[in-house]
Design an enzyme around this catalytic site. Structure first.
Site, PDB file in Angstrom:
ATOM      1  N   THR A 136       0.793  -1.219  -0.137  1.00  0.00           N
ATOM      2  CA  THR A 136      -0.083   0.103   0.010  1.00  0.00           C
ATOM      3  C   THR A 136       0.939   1.210   0.092  1.00  0.00           C
ATOM      4  O   THR A 136       1.877   1.423   0.656  1.00  0.00           O
ATOM      5  CB  THR A 136      -1.063   0.038   1.223  1.00  0.00           C
ATOM      6  OG1 THR A 136      -0.297   0.169   2.554  1.00  0.00           O
ATOM      7  CG2 THR A 136      -1.736  -1.003   1.216  1.00  0.00           C
ATOM      8  N   VAL A 179       0.667   3.373   3.257  1.00  0.00           N
ATOM      9  CA  VAL A 179       1.365   2.765   4.759  1.00  0.00           C
ATOM     10  C   VAL A 179       2.695   2.194   4.298  1.00  0.00           C
ATOM     11  O   VAL A 179       3.747   2.749   4.697  1.00  0.00           O
ATOM     12  CB  VAL A 179       0.279   1.829   5.293  1.00  0.00           C
ATOM     13  CG1 VAL A 179       0.859   1.369   6.484  1.00  0.00           C
ATOM     14  CG2 VAL A 179      -1.018   2.485   5.513  1.00  0.00           C
ATOM     15  N   CYS A 180       2.691   1.212   3.540  1.00  0.00           N
ATOM     16  CA  CYS A 180       3.803   0.112   3.471  1.00  0.00           C
ATOM     17  C   CYS A 180       5.090   1.275   2.655  1.00  0.00           C
ATOM     18  O   CYS A 180       6.146   0.829   2.971  1.00  0.00           O
ATOM     19  CB  CYS A 180       3.633  -0.921   2.660  1.00  0.00           C
ATOM     20  SG  CYS A 180       2.252  -1.860   3.445  1.00  0.00           S
ATOM     21  N   THR A 181       4.635   1.978   1.740  1.00  0.00           N
ATOM     22  CA  THR A 181       5.656   2.591   0.648  1.00  0.00           C
ATOM     23  C   THR A 181       6.150   4.005   1.600  1.00  0.00           C
ATOM     24  O   THR A 181       7.173   4.632   1.571  1.00  0.00           O
ATOM     25  CB  THR A 181       5.324   2.841  -0.429  1.00  0.00           C
ATOM     26  OG1 THR A 181       4.558   1.662  -0.943  1.00  0.00           O
ATOM     27  CG2 THR A 181       6.078   3.602  -1.472  1.00  0.00           C
TER      28      THR A 181
END
Length: 194
Positions: free
Chosen positions: A114, A117-119
């Site tokens: 995502t 969030v993740c990136t």
């Protein structure tokens, strides 16, 4: 002004949380497009002998295991992935941060499942630490379009480049007649609709 493009010789690829469970949290972006793009980055890393640093979060929970295709593409990296225990910003995990530093690369290609969030957080941290970063927007996806748009703008304002799978692979190739270009042709051809 001369372009300062990323090359395979000075770049590492970071893949963050492309897990069976987390993939289901992303709004559809076409028939497996995001998954295919993330796997294409892993294939490109192998084809070009570039450092590949994958990480997962809480594999024993809803997030699930890393995509099994990753084990076939890059078995060593799959086995040695950093398994975070809930740390949201992957760069806040000491083992992952050490793995990134251990590549010796100052250029990072980042893709998380995502973007919002993740990136975003590892990208912001890496830029703050002096890395040059390109975030691959279509190797991740949105939980919501608004969230995705905000994350991409935030990363860009912080100094990260925002790119697509085709843009980053062709940047790494440089020329289709080069050894890098020849090595990437099979990876790129798998992405062509048809």
């Amino acid at each position: 002004m001369a372009l300062d493009l990323f090359t395979p010789d000075d770049t590492a690829i970071l893949l963050i949380d492309h897990q069976v469970g987390t993939m289901s949290w992303v709004r559809p972006t076409g028939d497996g497009e995001m998954k295919g793009n993330a796997l294409a980055l892993a294939k490109a890393a192998r084809a070009l002998d570039m450092p590949l640093v994958p990480t997962t979060s809480m594999e024993d929970r809803a997030q699930g295991p890393l995509l099994e295709e990753s084990a076939r593409i890059a078995p060593g990296e799959y086995a040695n992935r950093t398994k975070r225990t809930g740390v949201v910003n992957a760069m806040d995990d000491p083992a992952f941060a050490a793995a990134v530093k251990g590549t010796g690369c100052r250029n990072l290609i980042v893709a998380g499942v995502t973007d919002d969030v993740c990136t975003v957080y590892p990208t912001l941290t890496a830029v703050d630490e002096g890395y040059r970063v390109q975030a691959v927007a279509d190797a991740g996806g949105p939980m919501s379009k608004a969230g995705d748009d905000v994350a991409l703008r935030r990363m860009e304002r912080a100094g990260a480049g925002i790119t697509s799978i085709n843009m980053i692979l062709t940047e790494l190739a440089g020329s289709w007649t080069s050894r890098h270009g020849q090595a990437l042709l099979p990876v790129v051809s798998e992405l062509v609709p048809g």
